[in-house]
Design a protein around this motif. Structure first.
Motif, PDB file in Angstrom:
ATOM      1  N   LEU A 104       0.818  -1.210   0.000  1.00 59.07           N
ATOM      2  CA  LEU A 104       0.000   0.000   0.000  1.00 59.07           C
ATOM      3  C   LEU A 104       0.854   1.263   0.000  1.00 59.07           C
ATOM      4  N   ARG A 121      -2.807   7.759   4.760  1.00 58.00           N
ATOM      5  CA  ARG A 121      -3.507   7.159   3.620  1.00 58.00           C
ATOM      6  C   ARG A 121      -3.538   5.634   3.708  1.00 58.00           C
ATOM      7  N   GLU A 124      -6.339   4.822   6.071  1.00 56.12           N
ATOM      8  CA  GLU A 124      -7.635   5.070   5.443  1.00 56.12           C
ATOM      9  C   GLU A 124      -7.986   3.957   4.453  1.00 56.12           C
ATOM     10  N   THR A 125      -6.997   3.525   3.700  1.00 58.45           N
ATOM     11  CA  THR A 125      -7.243   2.489   2.693  1.00 58.45           C
ATOM     12  C   THR A 125      -7.530   1.141   3.342  1.00 58.45           C
ATOM     13  N   LEU A 128     -11.040   1.429   4.417  1.00 57.29           N
ATOM     14  CA  LEU A 128     -11.946   1.587   3.285  1.00 57.29           C
ATOM     15  C   LEU A 128     -12.267   0.252   2.641  1.00 57.29           C
ATOM     16  N   GLY A 153      -6.355  -1.322  -3.368  1.00 55.98           N
ATOM     17  CA  GLY A 153      -5.917  -0.380  -2.343  1.00 55.98           C
ATOM     18  C   GLY A 153      -4.589   0.264  -2.662  1.00 55.98           C
ATOM     19  N   PHE A 156      -5.381   3.108  -4.754  1.00 61.78           N
ATOM     20  CA  PHE A 156      -6.191   4.091  -4.031  1.00 61.78           C
ATOM     21  C   PHE A 156      -5.313   5.085  -3.288  1.00 61.78           C
ATOM     22  N   THR A 157      -4.214   4.600  -2.711  1.00 59.40           N
ATOM     23  CA  THR A 157      -3.423   5.437  -1.816  1.00 59.40           C
ATOM     24  C   THR A 157      -2.816   6.646  -2.510  1.00 59.40           C
ATOM     25  N   HIS A 159      -4.335   8.516  -4.634  1.00 61.41           N
ATOM     26  CA  HIS A 159      -5.423   9.427  -4.979  1.00 61.41           C
ATOM     27  C   HIS A 159      -5.369   9.868  -6.447  1.00 61.41           C
ATOM     28  N   ALA A 183     -16.603   1.449  -2.248  1.00 66.03           N
ATOM     29  CA  ALA A 183     -15.425   2.295  -2.113  1.00 66.03           C
ATOM     30  C   ALA A 183     -15.140   3.051  -3.405  1.00 66.03           C
TER      31      ALA A 183
END
Length: 575
Positions: A104, A121, A124-125, A128, A153, A156-157, A159, A183
């Motif tokens: 991640l 982050r 959060e991931t 999430l 994920g 995702f980190t 963004h 998500a």
């Protein structure tokens, strides 16, 4: 946000371009679903978004692709990492670290994001995607579905402004798939992320899509709202096929849409019942008693008793990480088994020499290509004949029965998903095993290919074999399986006829069952057959249609409506 200007992609030795003169404009904050049969170019379209096509795939790209005004032919793909996040079909192939937490953080490290921001982050991931308990786990010890969530994920980190997902829910159980899609929707609605998803299991995504990109197979891409394109599409989820059969207009995009028509359809079906499931009542082909599997302190399978019967197709279901794959390997004999016994024809597969073991139980793992190690299809077939002491050409004959036309000189890893699955099945069937175990065999298969595969599985059972299929594909189970067993945290918690088990479960119920509940209908094919038998009198009472049409939907079992059988080899190697 994303613009395709007269884009054509042509691979070497391909007779026609995979994409031809494609023009698209995808706006910021849209969720776009890419649909089409296997091999029509969906992965090529996705790969062109950040320049992976043609830089890493070969071939020639004519035209121009831009993302946020930046042309992909002017900069290498790694310079688009902050802008475009990509998750491919095989998450394990994209991992570069050893543990979940490291994976991640890796992409953020490459982008020089501040450590305090990275830590926030990552947390959060983890929350999430519901993978906080996996934080310190080694990536290779995760189940296929868990790996898929970690791969999503990992992008995702960073963004990204654009998220490209190729078959993101194919390895996920229904509940996990809903969590991942929820998500993704949060990214779309709250952050304005543009998301492009290619997904064969359209029933999971269609209701959330703002736009549909449909590839009919001639190199073009048709672009529009889902409701506009669905009437002309060859591929569609069961709820849409149910609308076609029932004559509903407009076609429903979700179970909720279809439920509005359900009372009238139930009246049309009144007094009729689905055809009885195929149940052989034959003697046991495999018996397992108190089978347990553990990895260190982690118990994956706990004292499971299971009997598989000849002539029966059994589906093994459960959440990701519930122990399905571990149970299959324990039954086959190659995997660890810490307690219990397995008997096939009086023998334990784990105690036999390889040739005898193959004759007792055959296993096709989640990644079928793991069993392919030679350079050509012909070599794989010849090796299978030799190892099973079969007549030369036997494996090739089986392959031609499953997927006609697979080139003998082709490299196995250049085949389409369906062709690779057919080759591995042929290799396993060369030994004529009494029991066949399949682990997520429908991943990467479109609706037509799954129908063809379902007919094959049904035929194997009709010829006296016993088939156990570990799968999250509830539509395939509804159409194919006689019986369903459910694992939860290593324990067997349900075992019974398909209709009884899946209809009682909100998570595992197919779309038709959700629409027509409490009536026991499972597939579009069952409904189509009942309406056809009722004749012209079964006209929609709500005035929305003119009666039944031929089903082309999700049925694959013995009650399936007639339709085109394209075989497992549908499509080209490039998908």
């Amino acid at each position: 946000m994303i613009d395709f200007e007269a884009v054509t992609v042509h691979y070497p030795d391909a007779p026609e371009p995979t994409l031809r003169d494609v023009g698209l404009h995808l706006a910021e904050g849209e969720l776009c679903l890419v649909a089409g049969r296997t091999g029509v170019g969906k992965s090529t379209l996705l790969g062109a978004v950040n320049g992976l096509v043609p830089r890493f795939t070969g071939g020639r790209l004519a035209g121009r692709v831009t993302v946020a005004g930046q042309a992909t032919d002017q900069r290498p793909p790694q310079e688009f990492a902050h802008l475009v996040g990509v998750v491919g079909q095989d998450p394990l192939a994209g991992f570069v670290t050893d543990t979940v937490e490291e994976e991640l953080a890796y992409a953020m490290e490459q982008l020089a994001i501040a450590p305090e921001v990275m830590r926030k982050r990552v947390e959060e991931t983890l929350d999430l995607l519901g993978i906080a308990e996996l934080r310190h786990r080694a990536l290779r010890t995760l189940s296929g579905g868990q790996q898929q969530r970690v791969a999503i994920g990992a992008v995702f980190t960073t963004h990204p402004q654009v998220l490209v997902l190729d078959e993101p829910t194919s390895a996920l159980d229904p509940t996990a798939a809903e969590e991942v899609l929820a998500a993704v929707l949060r990214l779309v609605h709250d952050l304005g992320t543009t998301v492009v998803i290619a997904e064969h299991r359209m029933e999971r995504v269609l209701q959330y899509a703002d736009r549909l990109l449909y590839l009919p197979g001639d190199g073009t891409v048709r672009d529009g709202a889902p409701g506009e394109l669905l009437p002309e599409m060859e591929v569609a989820p069961p709820v849409v096929e149910l609308g076609r059969v029932a004559g509903w207009r407009p076609l429903p995009l979700s179970v909720r849409d279809a439920r509005r028509h359900a009372p009238a359809l139930r009246r049309r079906l009144a007094g009729r019942q689905p055809a009885a499931a195929h149940r052989a009542g034959a003697p046991a082909a495999l018996t397992a008693e108190r089978v347990s599997v553990a990895y260190g302190r982690k118990v994956a399978v706990r004292e499971v008793d299971l009997t598989l019967r000849a002539g029966e197709v059994t589906a093994l279901m459960g959440r990701n990480g519930s122990g399905k794959s571990s149970l299959l390997w324990a039954l086959q004999g190659s995997g660890p088994r810490h307690a219990g016994r397995v008997r096939v024809a009086g023998d334990d597969p784990a105690e036999q020499d390889p040739r005898r073991a193959r004759a007792l139980v055959g296993l096709v793992p989640q990644t079928a290509a793991d069993l392919l190690y030679l350079q050509t299809v012909a070599a794989e077939c010849a090796q299978a004949d030799a190892e099973s002491e079969a007549e030369p050409g036997h494996c090739r004959a089986l392959l031609d029965r499953l997927a006609p036309g697979v080139p003998a000189a082709a490299h196995p890893r250049d085949l389409s998903e369906g062709q690779r699955l057919a080759l591995v099945l042929a290799i396993q069937l060369t030994a004529a095993p009494a029991v066949l175990l399949l682990d997520e065999p429908t991943r990467g298969l479109d609706y037509d290919a799954k129908r063809a595969f379902g007919r094959l599985v049904r035929q194997l059972a009709d010829e006296g074999g016993s088939v156990l299929i570990a799968t999250h594909d509830v539509e395939f189970v509804a159409a194919t399986a006689d019986r369903v067993v459910v694992l939860a945290d290593g324990d067997l918690v349900a075992d019974g006829p398909t209709a009884e088990v899946v209809c009682a479960s909100p998570a595992f119920a197919p779309q038709v069952a959700k629409v027509l509940r409490p009536d026991p209908w499972l597939t579009v094919a069952q409904v189509a057959t009942a309406l056809a038998e009722a004749g012209p009198a079964a006209v929609a009472e709500d005035g929305t249609g003119t009666g039944p049409t031929v089903a082309t939907g999700s049925g694959t079992g013995p009650t399936a409506a007639t339709g085109s059988a394209t075989g497992l080899g549908t499509g080209e190697a490039v998908s």
